[in-house]
Design an enzyme around this catalytic site. Sequence first.
Site, PDB file in Angstrom:
ATOM      1  N   HIS A   8       0.815  -1.215   0.000  1.00  0.00           N
ATOM      2  CA  HIS A   8       0.000   0.000   0.000  1.00  0.00           C
ATOM      3  C   HIS A   8       0.855   1.274   0.000  1.00  0.00           C
ATOM      4  CE1 HIS A   8       1.063   0.889   4.175  1.00  0.00           C
ATOM      5  NE2 HIS A   8       0.945  -0.415   4.385  1.00  0.00           N
ATOM      6  N   GLY A   9       0.226   2.398  -0.339  1.00  0.00           N
ATOM      7  CA  GLY A   9       0.884   3.697  -0.294  1.00  0.00           C
ATOM      8  C   GLY A   9       1.092   4.199   1.125  1.00  0.00           C
ATOM      9  N   GLU A  81      -2.068  -7.284   7.698  1.00  0.00           N
ATOM     10  CA  GLU A  81      -0.683  -7.127   8.145  1.00  0.00           C
ATOM     11  C   GLU A  81      -0.388  -7.938   9.396  1.00  0.00           C
ATOM     12  OE1 GLU A  81       2.282  -6.901   7.704  1.00  0.00           O
ATOM     13  OE2 GLU A  81       3.016  -4.827   7.752  1.00  0.00           O
ATOM     14  N   HIS A 149       0.750  -5.629   2.757  1.00  0.00           N
ATOM     15  CA  HIS A 149       1.571  -4.840   3.668  1.00  0.00           C
ATOM     16  C   HIS A 149       3.018  -5.307   3.645  1.00  0.00           C
ATOM     17  CE1 HIS A 149      -2.289  -3.410   5.228  1.00  0.00           C
ATOM     18  NE2 HIS A 149      -2.668  -4.663   5.044  1.00  0.00           N
TER      19      HIS A 149
END
Length: 199
Positions: A8-9, A81, A149
């Site tokens: 992810h960003g 995550e 993640h």
Amino acid sequence: MELVLWRHGQTDANLHQRIQGRSNIPLNATGVAQAQAVAPALAALEPHRIVCSPLKRALQTAEVLGERCGLAVTVEEGLVERSFGAWEGKDRQEIAAGWPEEYRRWREGGEPRGLGVETRDQVATRVRAALERICATAEEDERVVVVSHGSALSIAASSLLGQRVSAWFGLRGLDNCRYGVLRSARREPGWVLTGWNLG
């Protein structure tokens, strides 16, 4: 088939170097911009499916690509995550001050004890099983983008590559909005790493 493993960003927790774990934190403006910048390169790979972790930061990242490709995003709970237990929301200085022995053990490659931190072996088992469920319903030449993640993806990729994750640290975590590519193979361990930390 190919698995494109996309982290992810950026979030505010990433920016301030705080451990997120299972905390459900959204992307910040930089993270949205990162996803928008990387999505064209992933769209050019012509993915067949997009599957992501249920946490907001992964879902928001995946949806940027989904909109670009015209694909729905499927959520897979097993891609969440790694849990960092009592350390979630803390930065390294806070952890070192509050739990010096467990922090030292972690920095040396061991597992923190008594804090609710998921072990690397537990993460490998859980996330690898999720990836295997995804692969079980895939066609032979299918390309699937998996949005998850940093810790979850690097540990699962190491497991797929046949490494003992409790003792091997040969893959560093992906940077925000970077991706790796694994291609299935007929010989052991069944996967070949063709790129890492791309984007």
